[in-house]
Scaffold this motif. Structure first.
Motif, mmCIF file in Angstrom:
data_model
loop_
_atom_site.group_PDB
_atom_site.id
_atom_site.type_symbol
_atom_site.label_atom_id
_atom_site.label_comp_id
_atom_site.label_asym_id
_atom_site.label_seq_id
_atom_site.Cartn_x
_atom_site.Cartn_y
_atom_site.Cartn_z
ATOM 1 N N ASP A 164 0.844 -1.192 0.000
ATOM 2 C CA ASP A 164 0.000 0.000 0.000
ATOM 3 C C ASP A 164 0.879 1.241 0.000
ATOM 4 N N HIS A 167 -0.098 4.853 1.471
ATOM 5 C CA HIS A 167 -0.486 5.039 2.861
ATOM 6 C C HIS A 167 0.233 6.251 3.430
ATOM 7 N N GLN A 172 3.964 2.565 7.597
ATOM 8 C CA GLN A 172 3.443 1.683 6.557
ATOM 9 C C GLN A 172 4.393 1.646 5.373
ATOM 10 N N ASP A 176 6.131 -1.622 3.800
ATOM 11 C CA ASP A 176 6.064 -2.058 2.399
ATOM 12 C C ASP A 176 7.437 -2.494 1.895
ATOM 13 N N HIS A 198 -1.410 -4.707 -5.624
ATOM 14 C CA HIS A 198 -1.928 -3.478 -5.009
ATOM 15 C C HIS A 198 -3.327 -3.219 -5.540
ATOM 16 N N TYR A 200 -6.556 -0.369 -5.480
ATOM 17 C CA TYR A 200 -6.964 0.990 -5.131
ATOM 18 C C TYR A 200 -8.455 1.148 -5.402
ATOM 19 N N HIS A 225 -1.366 6.071 -8.384
ATOM 20 C CA HIS A 225 -1.044 4.799 -7.729
ATOM 21 C C HIS A 225 0.049 4.052 -8.502
#
Length: 303
Positions: A164, A167, A172, A176, A198, A200, A225
């Motif tokens: 993610d 984030h 976070q 990752d 991933h 979204y 993203h």
């Protein structure tokens, strides 16, 4: 997570065909790891001071000894099985009622690079059963925790990491990187492919009451993203064609990706929160643990 040098394996005392043994042998063999096999089976027989002296006392002592010998013999047979593969193996057996407390104490003492435990199926046609002990381990296990499903691995399978990168919390983002590092290392050592997932979900509600081009907004969100994903994976030598990015329902698209990529292990992150939310919790986490057909490796940043 560095190379796997120490594995702690939680053996199911009631399952002679425990898939966690197969996983542990494979991981230990490739990593040349030391293994600790632990088994806890609560002894429900009366204690010595709970029975009258004499014949009854001798009977219960004999039953208790038989109980211990049965499970210790099972562990000894497993130890021999590991050692025939050249794996340095020790065993530990206890008969305490608080299963999770015993396991967590041994984990803190042994400090493994990974803890392995199988999760059960209620029946051949039903979902996975995540026990209270499993959840306590998810929340409190200080080492990476591999929850093993009762199914063989694909020989040409993958290690799939769910990340993610958008984030807002720095913790976070650090997590990752840990997930991807772990995924790449495991895939390389097990001669599997490394994959990244991933999902979204554009918040279209934020567009209203303004009148805007919804399709353009969704494309813009996707581009944001995708740029973040490309930057993240490039730092770990993962190419763009190893990434699956989906939009919409997290669980549905994750399960589709697991099947498409023939994932053997799904690598997830758990952030430390308060006592109530000390790991990945809630309906989404439960669905992932219950419904994913592959093993699930739970990682925490603050090991």
């Amino acid at each position: 997570m560095e190379n796997l040098k120490k594995l702690l394996v939680i053996v199911d005392p009631d399952n002679d065909s425990d898939f966690v043994i197969e996983r542990a042998i494979l991981l230990a063999f490739y990593g040349k790891a030391q293994v600790l096999l632990i088994m806890n089976k609560a002894n429900v027989l009366p204690q010595n001071n709970d029975v009258n002296p004499g014949l009854a006392s001798r009977f219960f002592r004999a039953q208790k000894q038989s109980f211990l010998e049965h499970y210790q013999n099972r562990l000894a047979a497993l130890k021999t099985r590991f050692e025939t593969q050249g794996i340095d193996t020790e065993t530990f057996f206890s008969a305490e009622k608080n299963d999770a407390a015993v396991i967590l104490e041994k984990i803190r003492e042994f400090q493994p690079d990974m803890t392995l435990k199988s999760v059960q199926k209620k029946s051949a046609l039903s979902h996975i059963l995540i026990t209270n002990t499993d959840w306590k381990l998810v929340r409190n296990c200080p080492s990476p925790l591999l929850l093993v499903k009762a199914r063989p691995w694909f020989e040409d399978g993958a290690v799939l990491s769910a990340v993610d990168p958008l984030h807002s919390k720095a913790q976070q983002n650090q997590l990752d990187h840990l997930l991807l590092d772990t995924t790449v290392r495991l895939a390389r050592s097990l001669q599997l492919s490394a994959r990244v997932f991933h999902c979204y979900f554009p918040d279209l509600s934020s567009m209203f009451p303004k009148v805007v081009d919804a399709e353009a907004y969704v494309r813009e969100v996707r581009a944001i993203h995708w740029d973040k994903i490309k930057t993240l994976v490039s730092e770990h030598g993962v190419s763009e064609d190893q990434v699956t990015m989906t939009r919409g329902d997290l669980i549905k698209t994750l399960l589709q990706t697991i099947r498409k990529d023939r994932a053997n292990i799904l690598v997830l992150g758990a952030l430390s929160r308060n006592a109530v939310e000390s790991a990945i919790i809630g309906s989404t986490a439960e669905k992932i643990l219950y419904d994913t057909p592959c093993d699930v490796l739970i990682m925490k940043h603050n090991r």
